[in-house]
Design a protein around this motif. Structure first.
Motif, PDB file in Angstrom:
ATOM      1  N   MET A  49       0.680  -1.357   0.110  1.00 11.22           N
ATOM      2  CA  MET A  49      -0.001   0.144  -0.019  1.00 11.22           C
ATOM      3  C   MET A  49       0.791   1.294  -0.024  1.00 11.22           C
ATOM      4  N   LYS A  50       0.323   2.416  -0.393  1.00 14.13           N
ATOM      5  CA  LYS A  50       1.204   3.580  -0.477  1.00 14.13           C
ATOM      6  C   LYS A  50       1.297   3.976   0.755  1.00 14.13           C
ATOM      7  N   PHE A  51       2.491   4.825   0.982  1.00 11.77           N
ATOM      8  CA  PHE A  51       2.953   5.187   2.211  1.00 11.77           C
ATOM      9  C   PHE A  51       2.158   6.213   2.826  1.00 11.77           C
ATOM     10  N   SER A  52       1.172   7.148   2.070  1.00 11.38           N
ATOM     11  CA  SER A  52       0.191   8.132   2.547  1.00 11.38           C
ATOM     12  C   SER A  52      -0.854   7.616   3.093  1.00 11.38           C
ATOM     13  N   THR A  53      -1.130   6.194   2.744  1.00  8.34           N
ATOM     14  CA  THR A  53      -2.111   5.613   3.263  1.00  8.34           C
ATOM     15  C   THR A  53      -1.499   4.958   4.626  1.00  8.34           C
ATOM     16  N   LYS A  54      -0.720   4.252   4.494  1.00  4.48           N
ATOM     17  CA  LYS A  54       0.018   3.532   5.682  1.00  4.48           C
ATOM     18  C   LYS A  54       0.055   4.790   6.911  1.00  4.48           C
ATOM     19  N   ALA A  55       0.559   5.749   6.553  1.00  4.51           N
ATOM     20  CA  ALA A  55       0.647   6.906   7.602  1.00  4.51           C
ATOM     21  C   ALA A  55      -0.627   7.368   8.132  1.00  4.51           C
ATOM     22  N   SER A  56      -1.826   7.141   7.628  1.00  2.00           N
ATOM     23  CA  SER A  56      -3.173   7.534   8.238  1.00  2.00           C
ATOM     24  C   SER A  56      -3.675   6.202   9.174  1.00  2.00           C
ATOM     25  N   GLY A  57      -2.805   5.040   9.291  1.00  2.00           N
ATOM     26  CA  GLY A  57      -2.996   4.211  10.148  1.00  2.00           C
ATOM     27  C   GLY A  57      -3.405   2.754   9.591  1.00  2.00           C
ATOM     28  N   LEU A  58      -3.702   2.799   8.176  1.00  2.00           N
ATOM     29  CA  LEU A  58      -4.102   1.686   7.522  1.00  2.00           C
ATOM     30  C   LEU A  58      -3.019   0.726   7.170  1.00  2.00           C
ATOM     31  N   VAL A  59      -3.091  -0.379   7.661  1.00  3.28           N
ATOM     32  CA  VAL A  59      -1.728  -1.295   7.195  1.00  3.28           C
ATOM     33  C   VAL A  59      -2.385  -2.557   6.485  1.00  3.28           C
ATOM     34  N   ASN A  60      -1.620  -3.103   5.512  1.00  2.00           N
ATOM     35  CA  ASN A  60      -1.972  -4.260   4.842  1.00  2.00           C
ATOM     36  C   ASN A  60      -1.751  -5.615   5.784  1.00  2.00           C
ATOM     37  N   VAL A  61      -2.432  -6.258   5.989  1.00  2.00           N
ATOM     38  CA  VAL A  61      -2.037  -7.543   7.116  1.00  2.00           C
ATOM     39  C   VAL A  61      -2.291  -8.916   6.048  1.00  2.00           C
ATOM     40  N   SER A  62      -2.380  -8.798   4.847  1.00  2.00           N
ATOM     41  CA  SER A  62      -2.768 -10.000   3.915  1.00  2.00           C
ATOM     42  C   SER A  62      -1.322 -10.419   3.435  1.00  2.00           C
ATOM     43  N   GLY A  63      -1.548 -11.271   2.421  1.00  2.85           N
ATOM     44  CA  GLY A  63      -0.257 -11.696   1.696  1.00  2.85           C
ATOM     45  C   GLY A  63       0.496 -10.406   0.967  1.00  2.85           C
ATOM     46  N   PHE A  64       1.747 -10.577   0.588  1.00  2.00           N
ATOM     47  CA  PHE A  64       2.470  -9.874  -0.009  1.00  2.00           C
ATOM     48  C   PHE A  64       2.973 -10.044  -1.480  1.00  2.00           C
ATOM     49  N   HIS A  65       2.576 -11.236  -2.047  1.00  5.46           N
ATOM     50  CA  HIS A  65       2.799 -11.501  -3.081  1.00  5.46           C
ATOM     51  C   HIS A  65       1.582 -12.000  -4.087  1.00  5.46           C
ATOM     52  N   VAL A  66       1.821 -12.117  -5.118  1.00  3.30           N
ATOM     53  CA  VAL A  66       0.874 -12.759  -6.266  1.00  3.30           C
ATOM     54  C   VAL A  66       1.560 -13.851  -7.060  1.00  3.30           C
ATOM     55  N   ASP A  67       0.717 -15.009  -7.263  1.00  2.00           N
ATOM     56  CA  ASP A  67       1.500 -16.134  -7.683  1.00  2.00           C
ATOM     57  C   ASP A  67       1.537 -16.038  -9.236  1.00  2.00           C
ATOM     58  N   PRO A  68       2.646 -16.698  -9.736  1.00  2.00           N
ATOM     59  CA  PRO A  68       2.613 -16.917 -11.405  1.00  2.00           C
ATOM     60  C   PRO A  68       1.373 -17.690 -11.863  1.00  2.00           C
ATOM     61  N   GLY A  69       0.689 -16.818 -12.860  1.00  2.00           N
ATOM     62  CA  GLY A  69      -0.355 -17.678 -13.497  1.00  2.00           C
ATOM     63  C   GLY A  69      -1.543 -16.911 -12.978  1.00  2.00           C
ATOM     64  N   TYR A  70      -1.634 -16.325 -11.848  1.00  2.00           N
ATOM     65  CA  TYR A  70      -3.085 -15.845 -11.290  1.00  2.00           C
ATOM     66  C   TYR A  70      -3.883 -14.853 -12.135  1.00  2.00           C
ATOM     67  N   SER A  71      -5.077 -14.986 -12.195  1.00  2.00           N
ATOM     68  CA  SER A  71      -5.643 -14.224 -13.047  1.00  2.00           C
ATOM     69  C   SER A  71      -7.295 -13.919 -12.240  1.00  2.00           C
TER      70      SER A  71
END
Length: 282
Positions: free
Chosen positions: A98-120
């Protein structure tokens, strides 16, 4: 493994579009969203926010934010889906954040951090509001980032054949309805402390009232007072006083909850009106 540059992202999107125009690298691709070797993805039309202790489970549902905003309260989790679909080549691994400006507001990503090869399909982000203020979310907000990195060869076991996300699945919602957040636990602890204080107060009042009652009973047993000669209101007044002393806190809390519900309803109505007004201006 090497990360794609801005120009490589644009080139690979054009290449995939020529091969299969129904599956570009990113649906609705816009070159002005490619910056610093990443592409900016936007929020889609659905959102899901975990419930507070006061919210009934049957009232918890996906939110349609295509016509306005939704708010993620402090200490709450939410699921957001991207508006765009991504089609990851089998010789590529993607990374998301996520963008830093969004993280700075307090919203953080707690899900996975990658997307698998072949995912659509679309991407679902699990986020958490670690800030102290509500965070507004609207469709089209540019808050997600994706990077692409080439593998040394095509992956021989890519994520092909399994349908990607096109909406937030009901299984995620079912598993999240009982989610306990720090905010939920804090509110429950406060509620238990309040109930404990009420119980202690009631016990003290009850014991205090038992003293004159015991004295009165002793006088009756010693024939100092004839019970038939005691006026009826003598019994009624102490009962009324006892009822008020024991339950005035419950009555106060009941009317306070009613007032809070009315205020929240009025606030939600005001926010909806503001969202419509902003959309009309756009």
């Amino acid at each position: 493994m090497s990360f794609w540059s801005t120009q490589e992202i644009i080139r690979r999107n054009q290449k995939l579009s020529r091969i299969d125009n129904t599956k570009p690298l990113i649906s609705g691709f816009k070159e002005d969203r490619v910056k610093e070797a990443s592409y900016t993805l936007t929020v889609g039309s659905e959102a899901f926010i975990t419930s507070s202790p006061q919210t009934k489970l049957d009232e918890v549902k996906k939110l349609d934010i295509s016509d306005g905003f939704c708010y993620i309260p402090p200490g709450q989790f939410a699921y957001l889906i991207t508006e765009e679909e991504v089609n990851i080549p089998t010789d590529c691994l993607a990374f998301i954040s996520m963008k830093f400006s969004t993280k700075a507001s307090g919203l953080v990503n707690v899900s996975g951090f990658h997307v698998d090869p072949g995912y659509s399909g679309k991407l679902i982000f699990a986020v958490y509001n670690a800030g102290v203020n509500r965070i507004p979310i609207r469709m089209g907000m540019e808050i997600f980032l994706i990077w692409f990195s080439s593998l040394e060869a095509k992956d021989d076991k890519p994520k092909i054949g399994k349908k990607g996300f096109d909406k937030i699945p009901s299984t995620i919602l079912e598993n999240s309805q009982d989610a306990e957040t720090l905010q939920n636990l804090s509110e429950k602890i406060s509620e238990l402390e309040s109930q404990l204080n009420q119980s202690s107060f009631k016990s003290t009042i009850t014991l205090g009232l038992l003293i004159p009652v015991n004295i009165f009973l002793l006088k009756i047993l010693n024939d100092e007072v004839v019970i038939n000669e005691v006026p009826w209101f003598f019994w009624l007044i102490p009962l009324i006083i006892l009822f008020v002393l024991l339950f005035h806190i419950d009555i106060h809390l009941y009317f306070r909850k009613k007032k809070k519900a009315r205020e929240e309803k009025a606030k939600a109505k005001e926010e909806k009106a503001k969202a419509k007004e902003e959309k009309a201006k756009q």
